[in-house]
Structure formats: structure tokens, C-alpha cells
Write a protein that holds these residues in place. Structure first.
Motif, PDB file in Angstrom:
ATOM      1  N   GLY A   1       0.821  -1.216   0.000  1.00 16.31           N
ATOM      2  CA  GLY A   1       0.000   0.000   0.000  1.00 16.31           C
ATOM      3  C   GLY A   1       0.851   1.260   0.000  1.00 16.31           C
ATOM      4  O   GLY A   1       0.529   2.244  -0.664  1.00 16.31           O
ATOM      5  N   PHE A   2       1.950   1.221   0.755  1.00 21.32           N
ATOM      6  CA  PHE A   2       2.850   2.382   0.786  1.00 21.32           C
ATOM      7  C   PHE A   2       3.442   2.647  -0.598  1.00 21.32           C
ATOM      8  O   PHE A   2       3.435   3.780  -1.070  1.00 21.32           O
ATOM      9  N   TYR A   3       3.967   1.619  -1.238  1.00 22.86           N
ATOM     10  CA  TYR A   3       4.562   1.804  -2.560  1.00 22.86           C
ATOM     11  C   TYR A   3       3.519   2.166  -3.608  1.00 22.86           C
ATOM     12  O   TYR A   3       3.808   2.902  -4.549  1.00 22.86           O
ATOM     13  N   TYR A   4       2.315   1.652  -3.431  1.00 26.57           N
ATOM     14  CA  TYR A   4       1.233   1.978  -4.369  1.00 26.57           C
ATOM     15  C   TYR A   4       0.842   3.457  -4.259  1.00 26.57           C
ATOM     16  O   TYR A   4       0.622   4.132  -5.258  1.00 26.57           O
ATOM     17  N   ARG A   5       0.774   3.988  -3.044  1.00 29.99           N
ATOM     18  CA  ARG A   5       0.335   5.373  -2.823  1.00 29.99           C
ATOM     19  C   ARG A   5       1.496   6.370  -2.824  1.00 29.99           C
ATOM     20  O   ARG A   5       1.280   7.566  -2.847  1.00 29.99           O
ATOM     21  N   ARG A   6       2.719   5.868  -2.758  1.00 32.10           N
ATOM     22  CA  ARG A   6       3.885   6.746  -2.704  1.00 32.10           C
ATOM     23  C   ARG A   6       3.980   7.638  -3.939  1.00 32.10           C
ATOM     24  O   ARG A   6       4.333   8.811  -3.841  1.00 32.10           O
ATOM     25  N   SER A   7       3.635   7.129  -5.097  1.00 27.93           N
ATOM     26  CA  SER A   7       3.721   7.938  -6.318  1.00 27.93           C
ATOM     27  C   SER A   7       2.786   9.144  -6.240  1.00 27.93           C
ATOM     28  O   SER A   7       3.135  10.234  -6.687  1.00 27.93           O
ATOM     29  N   PHE A   8       1.624   8.959  -5.639  1.00 26.63           N
ATOM     30  CA  PHE A   8       0.674  10.076  -5.496  1.00 26.63           C
ATOM     31  C   PHE A   8       1.233  11.139  -4.556  1.00 26.63           C
ATOM     32  O   PHE A   8       1.284  12.316  -4.897  1.00 26.63           O
ATOM     33  N   TYR A   9       1.649  10.722  -3.367  1.00 25.93           N
ATOM     34  CA  TYR A   9       2.097  11.689  -2.367  1.00 25.93           C
ATOM     35  C   TYR A   9       3.451  12.308  -2.714  1.00 25.93           C
ATOM     36  O   TYR A   9       3.747  13.423  -2.296  1.00 25.93           O
ATOM     37  N   SER A  10       4.289  11.633  -3.472  1.00 23.57           N
ATOM     38  CA  SER A  10       5.563  12.232  -3.878  1.00 23.57           C
ATOM     39  C   SER A  10       5.360  13.262  -4.996  1.00 23.57           C
ATOM     40  O   SER A  10       6.199  14.138  -5.193  1.00 23.57           O
ATOM     41  N   ALA A  11       4.243  13.165  -5.732  1.00 17.99           N
ATOM     42  CA  ALA A  11       3.964  14.140  -6.801  1.00 17.99           C
ATOM     43  C   ALA A  11       3.422  15.451  -6.244  1.00 17.99           C
ATOM     44  O   ALA A  11       3.545  16.495  -6.888  1.00 17.99           O
ATOM     45  N   ILE A  12       2.864  15.442  -5.051  1.00 22.08           N
ATOM     46  CA  ILE A  12       2.259  16.649  -4.457  1.00 22.08           C
ATOM     47  C   ILE A  12       3.297  17.754  -4.209  1.00 22.08           C
ATOM     48  O   ILE A  12       3.081  18.891  -4.607  1.00 22.08           O
ATOM     49  N   PRO A  13       4.447  17.497  -3.555  1.00 22.02           N
ATOM     50  CA  PRO A  13       5.404  18.595  -3.327  1.00 22.02           C
ATOM     51  C   PRO A  13       5.944  19.213  -4.617  1.00 22.02           C
ATOM     52  O   PRO A  13       6.281  20.399  -4.643  1.00 22.02           O
ATOM     53  N   ALA A  14       6.011  18.433  -5.685  1.00 19.61           N
ATOM     54  CA  ALA A  14       6.521  18.964  -6.954  1.00 19.61           C
ATOM     55  C   ALA A  14       5.576  19.997  -7.549  1.00 19.61           C
ATOM     56  O   ALA A  14       5.992  20.824  -8.364  1.00 19.61           O
ATOM     57  N   LEU A  15       4.326  19.976  -7.134  1.00 17.65           N
ATOM     58  CA  LEU A  15       3.347  20.946  -7.656  1.00 17.65           C
ATOM     59  C   LEU A  15       3.676  22.372  -7.225  1.00 17.65           C
ATOM     60  O   LEU A  15       3.317  23.326  -7.910  1.00 17.65           O
TER      61      LEU A  15
END
Length: 182
Positions: free
Chosen positions: A23-37
Motif C-alpha cells: 500500500g505504501f509503494y502503491y500510494r507513494r507515487s501520489f504523495y511524492s507528486a504533491i510537493p513537486a506541484l
């Protein structure tokens, strides 16, 4: 019996840990994209939002989009107010130039006219300038009008008696009261 219990606990721990790691690796892509915004321009970041993978992520994205919309509305309102203020100042300056120019023309063309006539006309132009200055002062206080003025009904008799008692008791003589009033 204990070995079965230990076996079930170890299997449960392995399955639970696997669920959390996957679950962490599955959702990590979403949450790591937020700071780049944060590095994108405001117009670009909404189009660059990652796709929501869960209901909680969808809620987060919806709140971010609505917050951005409110921010843009407030920004547009401030821009409109600034433009309106600039237009008012520009028109006010042009209105002020007219009585000043009329006063100068009055001075230049004053030959053969009485002093009373010139003074009366000049006073009219000064009154017009005063009116425009009052108008600008009132306009500049529109946002803070409520904080500068207290408008309320008061009893004239009670306020007059209070003022009289304050002046009479503090000074001791009615003459000082008359000087304070007049």
C-alpha cells in the motif's frame, strides 16, 4: 497448540506487513507528486495533479482544487479593486485640474474686474477643490468606515447633562464650562 497460535500470528504479521508495504509503494507515487506541484505556475499545477488512487486522495485533490479556486477569486477581486482605485484616482486628478486651471485663468484675465468679483470666483474654485478633496478622503475610508465612525442613537438630554457634570465637577466653575462649550 502454541505452535499453531505462533504460526497464525506470524502469518498474520507477514500478511499485514505485506499489505502495508505494498500500500505504501502503491500510494507513494501520489504523495511524492504533491510537493513537486509547488514549483509549477498556478495555471499549470491543476493540470499536473496526480490521479487519485483512493477516496481519501480524491477528497484531498477536491479540497486543493476548491482552495485554489477560492484563492483565484480573491486574487481577481483584489485586482479589480486595484484597477477601480487607479481609475478613480486618475479621474479625480483630471477633475482637480479643472478648478486649478480655472483659478489660473481667473488670475490671468483679472484686468478690469473688481477685487470682490475675482475673490468670489476664486472662492468658488477653492470650494470645488475642497469638495473633490473631501470626496477622495471619503473614498479612501470606504473599507474602514465602520472602524472610524460610531453611529448610534443617543439621548441629547443625557449626553448634555453628562458633559455639563463632567465640566462643572472637574473645573468647579460655570465659566470654564462655557469656555469648554464655546
Amino acid at each position: 497448540m502454541i505452535s499453531n497460535l505462533l504460526y497464525v500470528n506470524v502469518i498474520g504479521l507477514i500478511l499485514g506487513g505485506s499489505y502495508l508495504v505494498i500500500g505504501f509503494y502503491y500510494r507513494r507515487s501520489f504523495y511524492s507528486a504533491i510537493p513537486a506541484l509547488g514549483q509549477l505556475k498556478p495555471d499549470e499545477w491543476i493540470a499536473s495533479l496526480p490521479t487519485a488512487q483512493s477516496y481519501a486522495q480524491k477528497q484531498l485533490l477536491d479540497r486543493m482544487v476548491s482552495s485554489h479556486g477560492l484563492h483565484m477569486q480573491q486574487l481577481q477581486k483584489l485586482i479589480d479593486e486595484k484597477r477601480e482605485h487607479q481609475e478613480y484616482i486618475l479621474s479625480w486628478i483630471h477633475e482637480m485640474k479643472l478648478p486649478i486651471a480655472a483659478g489660473r485663468l481667473l488670475i490671468v484675465n483679472s484686468e478690469g474686474k473688481s477685487t470682490d468679483y475675482i475673490a468670489d470666483r476664486f472662492e468658488d474654485e477653492l470650494s470645488e477643490i475642497d469638495h473633490f478633496v473631501e470626496q477622495a478622503m471619503y473614498y479612501s475610508r470606504i473599507d474602514s468606515f465602520a472602524s472610524e465612525y460610531l453611529i448610534a442613537e443617543v439621548s441629547l438630554q443625557n449626553s448634555t447633562l453628562s458633559f455639563y457634570n463632567l465640566c462643572y465637577n472637574s473645573t468647579g466653575t460655570i465659566e470654564r464650562f462655557a469656555r469648554a462649550v464655546g
